[in-house]
Design an enzyme around this catalytic site. Structure first.
Site, PDB file in Angstrom:
ATOM      1  N   LYS A 166       0.809  -1.226   0.000  1.00  0.00           N
ATOM      2  CA  LYS A 166       0.000   0.000   0.000  1.00  0.00           C
ATOM      3  C   LYS A 166       0.842   1.276   0.000  1.00  0.00           C
ATOM      4  O   LYS A 166       0.363   2.331  -0.382  1.00  0.00           O
ATOM      5  CB  LYS A 166      -0.964   0.005   1.179  1.00  0.00           C
TER       6      LYS A 166
ATOM      7  N   THR B 262      -7.786  10.504   4.890  1.00  0.00           N
ATOM      8  CA  THR B 262      -8.322   9.213   4.482  1.00  0.00           C
ATOM      9  C   THR B 262      -8.953   8.532   5.687  1.00  0.00           C
ATOM     10  O   THR B 262      -8.731   8.945   6.827  1.00  0.00           O
ATOM     11  CB  THR B 262      -7.235   8.311   3.862  1.00  0.00           C
TER      12      THR B 262
ATOM     13  N   SER C 144      -8.202   1.893   9.209  1.00  0.00           N
ATOM     14  CA  SER C 144      -7.415   1.595  10.402  1.00  0.00           C
ATOM     15  C   SER C 144      -6.310   0.613  10.047  1.00  0.00           C
ATOM     16  O   SER C 144      -5.559   0.176  10.894  1.00  0.00           O
ATOM     17  CB  SER C 144      -8.308   1.035  11.516  1.00  0.00           C
TER      18      SER C 144
ATOM     19  N   GLU D 262      -9.814 -14.245  -2.952  1.00  0.00           N
ATOM     20  CA  GLU D 262     -10.556 -13.625  -1.847  1.00  0.00           C
ATOM     21  C   GLU D 262     -10.740 -14.615  -0.705  1.00  0.00           C
ATOM     22  O   GLU D 262     -10.722 -15.829  -0.924  1.00  0.00           O
ATOM     23  CB  GLU D 262     -11.982 -13.287  -2.330  1.00  0.00           C
TER      24      GLU D 262
ATOM     25  N   GLY E 296     -15.912 -13.779   2.229  1.00  0.00           N
ATOM     26  CA  GLY E 296     -16.232 -12.474   1.633  1.00  0.00           C
ATOM     27  C   GLY E 296     -15.976 -12.485   0.139  1.00  0.00           C
ATOM     28  O   GLY E 296     -15.116 -11.769  -0.364  1.00  0.00           O
TER      29      GLY E 296
ATOM     30  N   ASP F 113     -17.389 -11.253  -2.478  1.00  0.00           N
ATOM     31  CA  ASP F 113     -18.158 -10.283  -3.282  1.00  0.00           C
ATOM     32  C   ASP F 113     -17.548 -10.081  -4.666  1.00  0.00           C
ATOM     33  O   ASP F 113     -18.269  -9.891  -5.649  1.00  0.00           O
ATOM     34  CB  ASP F 113     -18.249  -8.937  -2.549  1.00  0.00           C
TER      35      ASP F 113
ATOM     36  N   SER G 185       1.194  -9.821  -0.163  1.00  0.00           N
ATOM     37  CA  SER G 185       0.826  -8.406  -0.104  1.00  0.00           C
ATOM     38  C   SER G 185       1.315  -7.658   1.131  1.00  0.00           C
ATOM     39  O   SER G 185       1.491  -6.441   1.080  1.00  0.00           O
ATOM     40  CB  SER G 185      -0.688  -8.259  -0.233  1.00  0.00           C
TER      41      SER G 185
END
Ligand SMILES: *Cc1c(COP(=O)(O)O)cnc(C)c1O
Length: 321
Positions: free
Chosen positions: A55, A77, A80, A206, A210, A212, A306
């Site tokens: 990130k 932004t 957390s 994923e 979750g 989606d 990641s």
């Protein structure tokens, strides 16, 4: 916000901006992983990135792209997690004030980490206040620019630089596995794959609880789900973004899922065999490859790890179980 989709040219520009600022993280291999799967697996280790996750790439790049006037007014932004730390550190590097909106009950360690990178934390009550309203108020008061965690062209372009480095280092691949939350990393990686390894099949991974993104890909439109519960706390988003979904829909082969148990086994594999601390979310892509959720035998396979930010007590408990 502009709805113009980022392209590979934006990823190239991001890599120029990040050159000498972000780490060029190592690509590691494991004889054990290759023997177990019959594949040749290349792990791109963003757990070794600055602040412990990819990130930093999107966060720093987004702030660096602001005009001098925008920089002077600061950035804001809500997060957390790793995005908060990425914005805090990126802003500090660029001499920009960063306000991070966090729930009152965010873990003390996450708040301390964000403040440690120079972020100015503003809290809100998750049960009575709307974080977006809090962000709007801060924007109105200060003129700060909002930098969202994934649905933003400069964020996506920055995240894509990790896969760009991977292809530049190991050449073309048959398969690439990328974890999926809101889709910034997967969208950016897809842009890099399309340009540098056009025959590579890109898979999003994923948490099973979750899925989606998987539902969205199957349905051809963004599906929203209730907040899922998974150990992969960096990927428990409720829906993809408009920009990320457009890129994913056009370029991703499929989205697959893994269970929390598979994540824990993969964390143990990294600790024991590769001597690496990887956070549960960081294990998503690797779990899909190591457990052959998609057949990988005989293939050249890229996997993006990641991030590596863990709460040590929780990590130790998971490894000991
Ligand atoms: C944010 C994050 C993800 C998910 O990334 P998206 O761009 O939201 O899909 C995955 N792993 C880690 C470690 C993260 O911090």
């Amino acid at each position: 916000m502009s709805a113009v989709l980022p392209t590979y040219e934006d990823v190239v520009r991001a890599s120029e901006i990040l050159n000498g600022v972000a780490h060029r993280t190592p690509v590691l291999t494991s004889t054990t992983a290759n023997a177990r799967t019959g594949a040749e697996i290349f792990f791109k280790c963003e757990n070794f990135q600055r602040m412990g996750a990819f990130k930093f790439r999107g966060g720093y790049h987004s702030i660096a792209r602001l005009t001098p006037e925008q920089r002077a007014a600061g950035v804001v932004t809500f997060s957390s997690g790793n995005h908060a730390q990425a914005i805090a550190l990126g802003a500090r590097e660029l001499g920009v004030r960063a306000t991070i909106i966090m729930p009152l009950d965010a873990p003390a360690a996450k708040r301390a980490a964000t403040e440690g990178y120079g972020g100015h934390v503003v809290t809100y009550d998750r049960y009575t206040e709307d974080r977006e309203a809090v962000a709007r108020r801060i924007q109105e008061e200060t003129g700060a620019t909002l930098i969202p965690p994934y649905d933003h062209a400069d964020v996506i372009a920055g995240q894509g630089t990790a896969a760009k480095e991977l292809f530049e280092e190991v050449g073309e691949l048959d398969l690439l596995f990328v974890c999926l939350g809101g889709g910034g990393l997967l969208a950016g990686s897809t842009l890099a794959a399309q340009a540098l390894s056009p025959n590579c099949q890109v898979y999003g991974v994923e948490p099973q609880a979750g899925n989606d993104g998987q539902q969205s890909l199957r349905k051809g439109e963004i599906v929203r789900i209730p907040a899922p519960k998974s150990l992969a706390d960096g990927a428990v988003t409720t829906h993809l973004g408009n920009l990320t979904f457009a890129i994913i829909k056009a370029g991703v082969k499929d989205i697959v899922t893994v269970t929390d148990e598979q994540l824990v086994n993969t964390m143990k594999f990294f600790a024991e065999r590769m001597k690496m601390v990887v956070e549960p979310t960081g294990c998503l892509a690797s779990a899909a490859a190591l457990d052959q959720v998609v057949p990988v035998q005989g293939k050249r396979v890229g996997v993006i790890i990641s991030g590596g930010n863990v709460d040590l007590a929780a990590y130790a408990k998971l490894l000991a179980a």
